[in-house]
Every structure is written in C-alpha cells, then in structure tokens.
Design an enzyme around this catalytic site. Structure first.
Site, PDB file in Angstrom:
ATOM      1  N   ARG A 121       2.351  17.557 -15.017  1.00  8.80           N
ATOM      2  CA  ARG A 121       2.254  16.226 -15.652  1.00  8.80           C
ATOM      3  C   ARG A 121       2.939  15.131 -14.831  1.00  8.80           C
ATOM      4  NH1 ARG A 121       3.553  19.107 -20.502  1.00  8.80           N
ATOM      5  NH2 ARG A 121       1.615  19.751 -21.510  1.00  8.80           N
ATOM      6  N   LYS A 143      -3.296   3.408  -6.995  1.00  8.39           N
ATOM      7  CA  LYS A 143      -4.583   3.949  -7.458  1.00  8.39           C
ATOM      8  C   LYS A 143      -4.793   5.299  -6.775  1.00  8.39           C
ATOM      9  CE  LYS A 143      -7.544   0.045  -8.745  1.00  8.39           C
ATOM     10  NZ  LYS A 143      -8.771  -0.709  -8.412  1.00  8.39           N
ATOM     11  N   GLU A 185     -10.916  -3.845   5.124  1.00  2.00           N
ATOM     12  CA  GLU A 185      -9.974  -4.153   4.018  1.00  2.00           C
ATOM     13  C   GLU A 185      -8.996  -5.252   4.450  1.00  2.00           C
ATOM     14  OE1 GLU A 185     -10.581  -2.899   1.110  1.00  2.00           O
ATOM     15  OE2 GLU A 185     -10.934  -0.729   1.133  1.00  2.00           O
ATOM     16  N   LYS A 227      -1.063  -7.220  -0.869  1.00  7.85           N
ATOM     17  CA  LYS A 227      -1.418  -6.219  -1.882  1.00  7.85           C
ATOM     18  C   LYS A 227      -0.287  -6.058  -2.904  1.00  7.85           C
ATOM     19  CE  LYS A 227      -3.692  -2.115  -3.132  1.00  7.85           C
ATOM     20  NZ  LYS A 227      -4.520  -0.970  -2.843  1.00  7.85           N
ATOM     21  N   GLU A 237      -4.854  -3.502 -13.405  1.00  6.04           N
ATOM     22  CA  GLU A 237      -6.158  -4.158 -13.249  1.00  6.04           C
ATOM     23  C   GLU A 237      -6.722  -4.697 -14.567  1.00  6.04           C
ATOM     24  OE1 GLU A 237      -9.214  -3.016  -9.881  1.00  6.04           O
ATOM     25  OE2 GLU A 237      -9.848  -2.042 -11.715  1.00  6.04           O
ATOM     26  N   ARG A 241      -5.907  -8.088 -10.631  1.00 10.03           N
ATOM     27  CA  ARG A 241      -6.063  -7.033  -9.620  1.00 10.03           C
ATOM     28  C   ARG A 241      -7.521  -6.803  -9.241  1.00 10.03           C
ATOM     29  NH1 ARG A 241      -2.871  -1.248  -8.865  1.00 10.03           N
ATOM     30  NH2 ARG A 241      -4.021  -0.699  -6.987  1.00 10.03           N
ATOM     31  N   ASN A 245     -10.850  -5.743  -5.452  1.00  8.30           N
ATOM     32  CA  ASN A 245     -12.114  -5.014  -5.482  1.00  8.30           C
ATOM     33  C   ASN A 245     -13.253  -5.852  -4.899  1.00  8.30           C
ATOM     34  OD1 ASN A 245     -13.828  -2.775  -7.382  1.00  8.30           O
ATOM     35  ND2 ASN A 245     -11.724  -2.292  -6.843  1.00  8.30           N
ATOM     36  N   HIS A 248     -16.426  -4.293  -3.445  1.00  3.95           N
ATOM     37  CA  HIS A 248     -16.484  -2.889  -3.853  1.00  3.95           C
ATOM     38  C   HIS A 248     -17.581  -2.584  -4.866  1.00  3.95           C
ATOM     39  CE1 HIS A 248     -12.769  -2.840  -1.650  1.00  3.95           C
ATOM     40  NE2 HIS A 248     -12.591  -1.547  -1.858  1.00  3.95           N
ATOM     41  N   HIS A 252     -19.068   0.462  -3.220  1.00  2.00           N
ATOM     42  CA  HIS A 252     -18.965   1.806  -3.807  1.00  2.00           C
ATOM     43  C   HIS A 252     -20.353   2.375  -4.098  1.00  2.00           C
ATOM     44  CE1 HIS A 252     -14.510   1.754  -5.344  1.00  2.00           C
ATOM     45  NE2 HIS A 252     -14.611   2.018  -4.065  1.00  2.00           N
ATOM     46  N   HIS A 265     -15.583   4.279   4.092  1.00  2.00           N
ATOM     47  CA  HIS A 265     -15.357   3.365   2.955  1.00  2.00           C
ATOM     48  C   HIS A 265     -15.360   1.908   3.432  1.00  2.00           C
ATOM     49  CE1 HIS A 265     -13.646   1.766  -0.748  1.00  2.00           C
ATOM     50  NE2 HIS A 265     -12.685   1.200  -0.036  1.00  2.00           N
TER      51      HIS A 265
HETATM   52  N1  LIG Z   1      -6.164   3.948  -3.501  1.00  5.10           N
HETATM   53  C1  LIG Z   1      -6.558   2.807  -2.976  1.00  5.10           C
HETATM   54  O1  LIG Z   1      -6.058   1.737  -3.338  1.00  5.10           O
HETATM   55  C2  LIG Z   1      -7.599   2.817  -1.906  1.00  5.10           C
HETATM   56  C3  LIG Z   1      -7.804   1.662  -1.140  1.00  5.10           C
HETATM   57  C4  LIG Z   1      -8.758   1.696  -0.135  1.00  5.10           C
HETATM   58  C5  LIG Z   1      -9.466   2.870   0.101  1.00  5.10           C
HETATM   59  N2  LIG Z   1      -9.229   3.965  -0.650  1.00  5.10           N
HETATM   60  C6  LIG Z   1      -9.930   5.223  -0.374  1.00  5.10           C
HETATM   61  O2  LIG Z   1      -9.537   5.645   0.930  1.00  5.10           O
HETATM   62  C7  LIG Z   1     -10.574   6.456   1.474  1.00  5.10           C
HETATM   63  C8  LIG Z   1     -10.843   6.035   2.891  1.00  5.10           C
HETATM   64  O3  LIG Z   1      -9.673   6.185   3.643  1.00  5.10           O
HETATM   65  P1  LIG Z   1      -9.717   6.248   5.234  1.00  5.10           P
HETATM   66  O4  LIG Z   1     -10.617   5.218   5.742  1.00  5.10           O
HETATM   67  O5  LIG Z   1      -8.301   6.282   5.673  1.00  5.10           O
HETATM   68  O6  LIG Z   1     -10.466   7.614   5.498  1.00  5.10           O
HETATM   69  P2  LIG Z   1      -9.959   9.103   5.804  1.00  5.10           P
HETATM   70  O7  LIG Z   1      -8.767   9.432   5.039  1.00  5.10           O
HETATM   71  O8  LIG Z   1     -11.170   9.958   5.663  1.00  5.10           O
HETATM   72  O9  LIG Z   1      -9.575   9.030   7.340  1.00  5.10           O
HETATM   73  C9  LIG Z   1     -10.565   8.747   8.280  1.00  5.10           C
HETATM   74  C10 LIG Z   1     -10.604   9.796   9.409  1.00  5.10           C
HETATM   75  O10 LIG Z   1      -9.530   9.521  10.306  1.00  5.10           O
HETATM   76  C11 LIG Z   1      -8.790  10.725  10.565  1.00  5.10           C
HETATM   77  N3  LIG Z   1      -7.422  10.296  10.847  1.00  5.10           N
HETATM   78  C12 LIG Z   1      -6.521   9.815   9.964  1.00  5.10           C
HETATM   79  N4  LIG Z   1      -5.420   9.389  10.604  1.00  5.10           N
HETATM   80  C13 LIG Z   1      -5.616   9.631  11.909  1.00  5.10           C
HETATM   81  C14 LIG Z   1      -4.835   9.390  13.071  1.00  5.10           C
HETATM   82  N5  LIG Z   1      -3.660   8.771  13.028  1.00  5.10           N
HETATM   83  N6  LIG Z   1      -5.329   9.812  14.270  1.00  5.10           N
HETATM   84  C15 LIG Z   1      -6.559  10.396  14.331  1.00  5.10           C
HETATM   85  N7  LIG Z   1      -7.364  10.622  13.280  1.00  5.10           N
HETATM   86  C16 LIG Z   1      -6.891  10.215  12.074  1.00  5.10           C
HETATM   87  C17 LIG Z   1      -8.978  11.545   9.332  1.00  5.10           C
HETATM   88  O11 LIG Z   1      -8.786  12.908   9.592  1.00  5.10           O
HETATM   89  C18 LIG Z   1     -10.422  11.233   8.958  1.00  5.10           C
HETATM   90  O12 LIG Z   1     -11.297  12.049   9.688  1.00  5.10           O
HETATM   91  C19 LIG Z   1     -11.766   6.312   0.580  1.00  5.10           C
HETATM   92  O13 LIG Z   1     -11.915   7.451  -0.218  1.00  5.10           O
HETATM   93  C20 LIG Z   1     -11.410   5.114  -0.285  1.00  5.10           C
HETATM   94  O14 LIG Z   1     -12.011   5.166  -1.550  1.00  5.10           O
HETATM   95  C21 LIG Z   1      -8.316   3.960  -1.648  1.00  5.10           C
HETATM   96  O1  LIG Z   2      -5.937  -1.333  -5.137  1.00  6.79           O
HETATM   97  C1  LIG Z   2      -6.939  -1.815  -5.670  1.00  6.79           C
HETATM   98  O2  LIG Z   2      -6.904  -2.283  -6.808  1.00  6.79           O
HETATM   99  C2  LIG Z   2      -8.240  -1.833  -4.972  1.00  6.79           C
HETATM  100  O3  LIG Z   2      -9.253  -2.136  -5.571  1.00  6.79           O
HETATM  101  C3  LIG Z   2      -8.244  -1.481  -3.518  1.00  6.79           C
HETATM  102  C4  LIG Z   2      -9.573  -0.986  -3.010  1.00  6.79           C
HETATM  103  O4  LIG Z   2      -9.613  -1.286  -1.615  1.00  6.79           O
HETATM  104  C5  LIG Z   2      -9.752   0.519  -3.141  1.00  6.79           C
HETATM  105  O5  LIG Z   2     -10.934   0.912  -2.487  1.00  6.79           O
HETATM  106  C6  LIG Z   2      -9.679   1.117  -4.529  1.00  6.79           C
HETATM  107  O6  LIG Z   2      -9.598   2.519  -4.449  1.00  6.79           O
HETATM  108  C7  LIG Z   2     -10.881   0.801  -5.372  1.00  6.79           C
HETATM  109  O7  LIG Z   2     -10.593   1.195  -6.657  1.00  6.79           O
HETATM  110  P1  LIG Z   2     -11.649   1.373  -7.828  1.00  6.79           P
HETATM  111  O8  LIG Z   2     -10.837   1.150  -9.043  1.00  6.79           O
HETATM  112  O9  LIG Z   2     -12.712   0.330  -7.650  1.00  6.79           O
HETATM  113  O10 LIG Z   2     -12.195   2.735  -7.702  1.00  6.79           O
HETATM  114 ZN   LIG Z   3     -11.331  -0.329  -0.724  1.00  4.50          ZN
END
Ligand SMILES: NC(=O)c1ccc[n+]([C@@H]2O[C@H](COP(=O)([O-])OP(=O)(O)OC[C@H]3O[C@@H](n4cnc5c(N)ncnc54)[C@H](O)[C@@H]3O)[C@@H](O)[C@H]2O)c1
Ligand SMILES: O=C(O)C(=O)C[C@@H](O)[C@H](O)[C@H](O)COP(=O)(O)O
Ligand SMILES: [Zn+2]
Length: 362
Positions: A121, A143, A185, A227, A237, A241, A245, A248, A252, A265
């Site tokens: 949890r 998130k 981003e 951010k 959100e 917030r 997005n 997105h 998405h 992404h």
């Molecule tokens: N939680 C949030 O607020 C938020 C915000 C934006 C995106 N996201 C999510 O993040 C994801 C995308 O993240 P991403 O673009 O980092 O993709 P990812 O995590 O898939 O990384 C991209 C690639 O780069 C490689 N890699 C990572 N670091 C490296 C390094 N230093 N050197 C060499 N290779 C490296 C990874 O192995 C992978 O193959 C999506 O699922 C998206 O929905 C979440």
């Molecule tokens: O942090 C946030 O809020 C964002 O929307 C950041 C986005 O770049 C990110 O891709 C986030 O994961 C999107 O969230 P979702 O709620 O649309 O799934």
């Molecule tokens: Zn994003």
C-alpha cells in the site's frame, strides 16, 4: 549542486541536479530514515550502463540493494512488468520503509512509481531519471501509471517521490532520437508557461542538439521549476495542471492508435501539440504566426508534426477516453499565444475531425 524544491506540504521533496549525482545517491538516502533493503528498478539498456554505479553507491552506504531490469520500451509499462517488480520486492524482503528507486526514462519512472505506490500500500519512491524527457518532466509531479490496450496511462495514481536525483552527465549516452523526444516536452513547457524560454530554445537549437552540457543543465532546471510551480498549485489536476497535458489529447491517441511502439511519447506529443495549435487557430483563439512558430520549433528539433499511421476515426475513439474528459465532454488545452494556453470543453466535433484529418492526412 542545483536544487529545485517541490512544495507540497508533507509531501514536499527536493530535486537535486548535478553531473555525477547518481554516485551520491547512497549517501543522500542514508541521511533519511529508510530501511536498508532497497530495490533499484531499471531497464535492459540503462541497467547495464548505470546500474552498477547506483548499486555500489547504495551498498557503500549500508544498503542491501538489488537491481531488477524490465525490457526497454513502452511495452514494459504494463501490469505484467509491475508484477515482476512486486515479486522481486517480496523476495528481497522490502518492508514499508524500504525504497523503490527508478533508474531510467519515463517508462521506468512511471512503472516503478506505480509499483511503489501499490506494494504494501505504498513504500518510499525515489526518481533517478536518465532521459531528457524524464529529467524535465516525468520524474517530477507524481503521476505514475501503466498503460492499457484501450488507452495510455489508464491505470495509475498520484504518488510523489521522496527525492529526485538528476544527473545530466548520463545524457551523454542518450540516443539522438530520445533527446529530440524529450525536447517535445521542453517545448511544451515553454509554450504553456514561458515565452522567453521558448525564444531561448530557438536561439540555442544547435547547442541543444549538440548536447551542450551548460545549455542542457539550464533547460533541465527551468523545466523542473515550471513543472513544480504548476504541480504545487494543483497536485491532482483539478484544473490548472491540465495545461501540462497540452498536446496530449491527440498525442496519447496517436501513441495508442499506433500500438505504443511506433512513436516515442515525445514524438506523439509533438504531433498532438501541432494539432492542438491548429484547433486553436480554427477557433480563433490564436494567430496563424503562433501556430507556425510552434510548428517551426518542433521541426527545428527534428520532431514530427503529422502522422499517416492512424485514421482520424480511430483517434477519436481514444480521445473519448482521455483522462481530462468529464461527463463525456472533452477538455482541450488550447493555444492563445506562446507562453499562454487555455482550457475549453466546447470545441465543435466537426473542427476536431477537420484537424485530425489534416494531421493524419486521412
Ligand atoms: N509521469 C509523467 O508525468 C510523465 C511525463 C512525461 C512522460 N511520461 C511517460 O514517460 C514515458 C516516456 O519516457 P521516455 O521518453 O524517457 O522513454 P523510455 O523510458 O522508454 O526511454 C527511452 C529509451 O532510452 C533508453 N535510455 C534511457 N536513458 C538512457 C541513457 N542515459 N542512455 C542511453 N539510453 C537511455 C531507454 O532504455 C529507452 O530505450 C512514456 O510512457 C510517457 O507516458 C510520464
Ligand atoms: O504531469 C502532468 O500532469 C502531465 O500531464 C505531464 C505529461 O507530460 C505526461 O505525459 C503525463 O503522464 C500525462 O498524464 P495523463 O494524465 O494525461 O495520462
Ligand atoms: Zn507527456
């Protein structure tokens, strides 16, 4: 070392930004009241590159650290991969004061965060982002999620990390395509909140694409500030917030419609931002030159602004499941000017269709 604070009352945390910082993780964690057993979650690319440095730093500071790697790529943002993490956590004897540490890009961060939010949890969660995208966006704000075949990030939580450790030096090994995806981003943050920063990006594009360390560090810091400021005002959100997005709603849908692996992404979000800008223009919310300024900036950073991989009709069905939608009405984040966006739920369906047809060519 630079520090940005995310001020969320009892859930506040610092973001440390410094080259070489992954080697200090153990020292910093040893100053808090965490259990010694800890799990480092990474992927099959990042684990072999940086896992040993992180695990050695933890072990040198008295932690019994184990490394678990999921396959690199978006397909690992799934419940099966989360289950693998739970199993490792149970076998390693993690308790409620144990940390789960995400060492990787946004995929690892979202997945490990989801596991941390649900294992026992909720156990303390640490973000060590290694892509530009994760350093400027996904590691901050709490998130966490996995994908569902019917849509992006549909299963998740708001779960803040205890600490974010950003080491810009790890970007040296990041492939160019991933750097550019992260820049989507970065551009988004300029568009929603800071037109001077947007101009800075355009003025410094050669240095950015060449991974100039000083320029990248400045970008990382400014993005974390933008951010953090938005998240501090609206953690869950409820309204503001939603601006994070921007791009997105369509982005998405493109990711899901193209089967999650075709686009990074950031690439899908670049197309989505262009679509949102066109929609804003057709609604009379912004000028044509504002749309062009955004489009040209995305193209300058090698990002796509159109996709022929999906059909407009198919994108619509994903858009209807967007998390910002309430009682069937779609909340769009739309462009007024560079640095200013607005949220609108009264966008006519025929205009949405027109834009989707325009950006997909179908
Ligand atoms: N939680 C949030 O607020 C938020 C915000 C934006 C995106 N996201 C999510 O993040 C994801 C995308 O993240 P991403 O673009 O980092 O993709 P990812 O995590 O898939 O990384 C991209 C690639 O780069 C490689 N890699 C990572 N670091 C490296 C390094 N230093 N050197 C060499 N290779 C490296 C990874 O192995 C992978 O193959 C999506 O699922 C998206 O929905 C979440
Ligand atoms: O942090 C946030 O809020 C964002 O929307 C950041 C986005 O770049 C990110 O891709 C986030 O994961 C999107 O969230 P979702 O709620 O649309 O799934
Ligand atoms: Zn994003």
């Amino acid at each position: 070392m630079e520090e940005v604070k995310v001020d969320l009352g009892i859930h506040s945390y610092p973001i440390y930004i410094s080259p070489g910082s992954i080697g200090y993780l153990g020292e910093w964690l040893s100053q808090a009241d965490f259990s010694t057993r800890t799990l480092v979650v990474s992927d099959t690319t990042v684990g072999p590159l940086y896992g040993e440095t992180v695990v050695a730093s933890l072990q040198a500071n008295g932690f019994a650290a184990e490394l678990v790697c999921v396959a690199a790529g978006e397909a690992s943002k799934c419940l099966t991969a989360a289950e693998k993490i739970y199993t490792q956590a149970i076998l390693a004897g993690l308790d409620r004061k144990s940390t789960i540490i995400a060492l990787g890009g946004g995929v690892v961060g979202d997945l490990a965060g989801f596991a941390a939010a649900t294992y026992l949890r909720g156990v303390p969660f640490i973000q060590v982002p290694t892509t530009l995208l994760a350093q400027v966006d996904s590691s901050v704000g709490g998130k966490v999620a996995v994908d569902h075949i019917l849509g992006k990030n549909l299963i998740g939580a708001f779960y803040q990390p205890k600490l974010v450790v950003i080491d810009p030096a790890v970007l040296e090994t990041l492939p160019d395509r991933e750097l550019k995806a992260g820049l989507a981003e970065v551009v988004k943050h300029g568009v929603i909140a800071d037109n001077d920063f947007f101009a800075f990006l355009n003025d410094n594009s050669p240095a950015i694409l060449a991974k100039d360390p000083a320029v990248l560090s400045r970008i990382i810091r400014r993005n974390c500030e933008i951010k953090a400021s938005v998240v501090e005002q609206d953690e869950r959100e409820a309204n503001l917030r939603m601006i994070l997005n921007f791009g997105h709603t369509i982005g998405h849908a493109i990711e899901a419609g193209a089967g999650f692996e075709r686009y990074r992404h950031g690439e899908a979000i670049a197309i989505g931002m262009h679509g949102a800008a066109l929609l804003s223009r057709y609604l009379g919310l912004c000028r044509e030159d504002t749309v062009l300024a955004l489009k040209n900036t995305l193209l300058r950073f090698g990002l796509p602004v159109q996709s022929s991989e999906c059909r407009a009709e198919q994108l619509l069905s994903f858009i209807e499941r967007d998390k910002k939608n309430i009682s069937g009405s779609i909340n769009w984040v739309l462009l007024e000017d560079i640095g200013r966006v607005t949220i609108r739920s009264d966008v006519p369906a025929d205009l949405v269709k027109r834009v989707l047809t325009e950006i997909t060519g179908i």
